[in-house]
Design an enzyme around this catalytic site. Structure first.
Site, PDB file in Angstrom:
ATOM      1  NE  ARG A 261      -3.705  -2.364   2.351  1.00 41.44           N
ATOM      2  CZ  ARG A 261      -4.398  -2.690   3.319  1.00 41.44           C
ATOM      3  NH1 ARG A 261      -5.017  -1.975   4.300  1.00 41.44           N
ATOM      4  NH2 ARG A 261      -5.198  -3.944   3.065  1.00 41.44           N
ATOM      5  NE  ARG A 276      -1.023   4.562   9.216  1.00 44.23           N
ATOM      6  CZ  ARG A 276      -2.341   3.950   8.904  1.00 44.23           C
ATOM      7  NH1 ARG A 276      -2.889   3.804   7.722  1.00 44.23           N
ATOM      8  NH2 ARG A 276      -3.148   4.364   9.927  1.00 44.23           N
ATOM      9  CD  GLU A 348      -8.384  -1.493  10.296  1.00 45.05           C
ATOM     10  OE1 GLU A 348      -8.346  -0.393  10.454  1.00 45.05           O
ATOM     11  OE2 GLU A 348      -8.584  -2.186   9.323  1.00 45.05           O
ATOM     12  CB  SER A 351     -11.071  -4.500   7.978  1.00 42.95           C
ATOM     13  OG  SER A 351     -11.963  -3.366   8.032  1.00 42.95           O
ATOM     14  NE  ARG A 388      -1.792  -2.027  11.391  1.00 40.97           N
ATOM     15  CZ  ARG A 388      -2.528  -1.326  11.099  1.00 40.97           C
ATOM     16  NH1 ARG A 388      -3.923  -1.188  11.702  1.00 40.97           N
ATOM     17  NH2 ARG A 388      -2.435  -0.198  10.360  1.00 40.97           N
TER      18      ARG A 388
END
Length: 425
Positions: A261, A276, A348, A351, A388
């Site tokens: 990403r 991230r 998070e 999802s 994560r």
RNA sequence: GGAGGAGUAGCAUAAUUGGUAAUGCAGCGGUCUUGAAAACCGCCGCCUUCGGGCUUGCAGGUUCGAGUCCUGUCUCCUCCGCCA
């Protein structure tokens, strides 16, 4: 993509959905374009019918060795007229297509209203955050001291938002991947797939990344290849342009892939550590099912993701995203947020979304139980984001001496290792 | 990367110098039958304003008309080269 018929017949429903999402998008132009397109297509089809009849008559005449030059000349006019109209259809088609492709999904009734993440609704909590009798460190300090993640080297090899895992750190991610895949395939009924990590534009459009969010992903120069931002893209598109038999549903797939990403627009956010990054590992669950089953399937898929957190003993909470925080393609999303002692916050880690027929319509994934093919519903969710998860383990299982206890569930995948005390442990 | 060949309905096979996609199997419905098989009849790709339109890997072009001719492109197969 929403149903053009919904837009046409019940525009107020679409308007309300856009308002709920806090979107400024207008639908008037699209409606007008649609009406124009239908009128043009009708005219073209009428002319074509005329042309087909005349053409057949010419064939009959020619076979009988009669002269057909008058009829042929007459057809020339119709042919030219069709060419003009078709050019207009192409333009209008393109405009309508773009309008539809850039319109977000309709939020489900159960999605709470709201403008941003502050309006997300907590559904439940599991586990109790541990009380430390020493000052809890964040994963960066823990990992660097143990020598299991090298952020400097990640920057040297690629740039900011990359890292190099080493020794027990690398082993930990591999263990987590295997653990997650084993649970989902052996206990939850998913079929493991290992897809391409690059896909073409058609796939990106199918799941909703294109045409609107091109800048969120990496494109390989001089090709039509995109680095996948999530396994959702290749896995959902496995059945693109297919009509499945009804008894093939539901389909459950689980896949490990790295995800790439660009994180455009997140400058200054989570710059520290592995939270991230431009590349991270993830195990993804994807379901294709009949429309009437998708809401129950979403609950079950979310529970499947929760199972991983529970087995790892990581406290978490489940939140329902409000309409304003909902992703473009999603009708409803549950975020799983894991407790991170280093940040003293839930973050998070998964999802889980039901896209209803939104992706299926874009990717043209249908199934047949009666005469007419119907669009399937697609559901997917992280099970889990591996990087994560590693962060959560480091922070939740840290000891005063800087070592990290390995959760029992993954010790078999770590060659029985109970604790990471050094990089080579 | 180079050379050659092939893509037609779920599968398998047709279609004259270009004349408007045929046939078999499988599947679905029906007749017949106690039931089944066989036989026979119909259906057996998509859209539709129900007039019709579209569909031979995909996208264009030539033509009144393209599975057929032309250009580009994708996939698969064979051989050569290269490579893990």
């Amino acid at each position: 993509m929403i149903d053009i018929k919904l837009l046409r017949d019940e525009p107020e429903v679409v308007r309300a959905a856009l308002a709920k999402r806090n979107s400024a998008l207008r639908i008037e132009d699209a409606l007008e374009t649609d009406a124009k397109r239908r009128a043009l297509v009708y005219e073209v089809e009428q002319l074509r019918a005329e042309q087909n009849v005349a053409s057949e008559a010419i064939g009959v005449k020619k076979k009988a060795r009669e002269d057909a030059s008058d009829a042929i000349a007459a057809m020339k006019t119709i042919k030219d007229r069709i060419a003009v109209l078709e050019e207009q259809v192409r333009e209008v088609d393109e405009a309508l297509r773009y309008a539809l492709l850039t319109m977000p999904n309709i939020p489900h009734d159960s999605v709470p209203p709201g403008a941003s993440e502050v309006d997300n609704r907590e559904v439940r909590r599991w586990g109790t955050p541990r009380v430390f009798d020493f000052e809890a460190k964040d994963h960066v300090d823990i990992a660097e001291k143990l020598g299991i993640v090298d952020f400097e080297c990640g920057a040297k090899l690629a740039g900011a938002r990359f890292s190099l895992s080493k020794g027990a750190g690398a082993r930990l991610e591999r263990a987590l991947i295997n653990f997650m895949l084993d649970v989902h395939t052996q206990e939850h009924g998913y079929t493991e797939v290992l897809p391409p990590f690059m896909v073409n534009s058609a796939c990106m459009e199918g799941t909703g990344q294109l045409p609107k969010f091109a800048s969120d992903s990496f494109r390989v120069e001089n090709t039509d290849y995109w680095l996948i931002p999530t396994a959702e893209v290749p896995v959902t598109n496995i059945h693109r342009q297919e009509i499945l038999s009804a008894d093939a549903l539901p389909l459950y797939y689980a896949a490990y892939t790295p995800c790439f990403r660009s994180e455009a627009g997140s400058y200054g956010k989570d710059t520290r550590g592995m939270i991230r990054q431009h590349q991270f590992n993830k195990v993804e669950m994807v379901k294709l099912c009949a429309p009437e089953d998708s809401w129950e399937e979403l609950e079950r898929l979310t529970a499947n993701a929760e199972t991983i957190l529970q087995r790892l003993g990581l406290p978490y909470r489940v939140v329902t995203l409000c309409a304003g925080d909902l992703g473009f393609s999603s009708a409803k999303t549950y975020d799983l947020e894991v407790w991170l002692p280093g940040q003293n916050a839930y973050r998070e880690i998964s999802s889980c979304s039901n896209f209803a027929d939104f992706q299926a319509r874009r990717a043209n994934i249908r199934f047949k139980r009666d005469k007419k093919p119907e669009f399937v519903h697609t559901i997917n969710g992280s099970g889990l984001a591996v990087g994560r998860t590693a962060v959560a383990i480091l922070e939740n299982y840290q000891e005063a001496d800087g070592s990290v206890v390995i959760p029992e569930a993954i010790r078999p995948y770590m060659n029985g290792l109970e604790r990471i005390a050094t990089a080579t442990a």
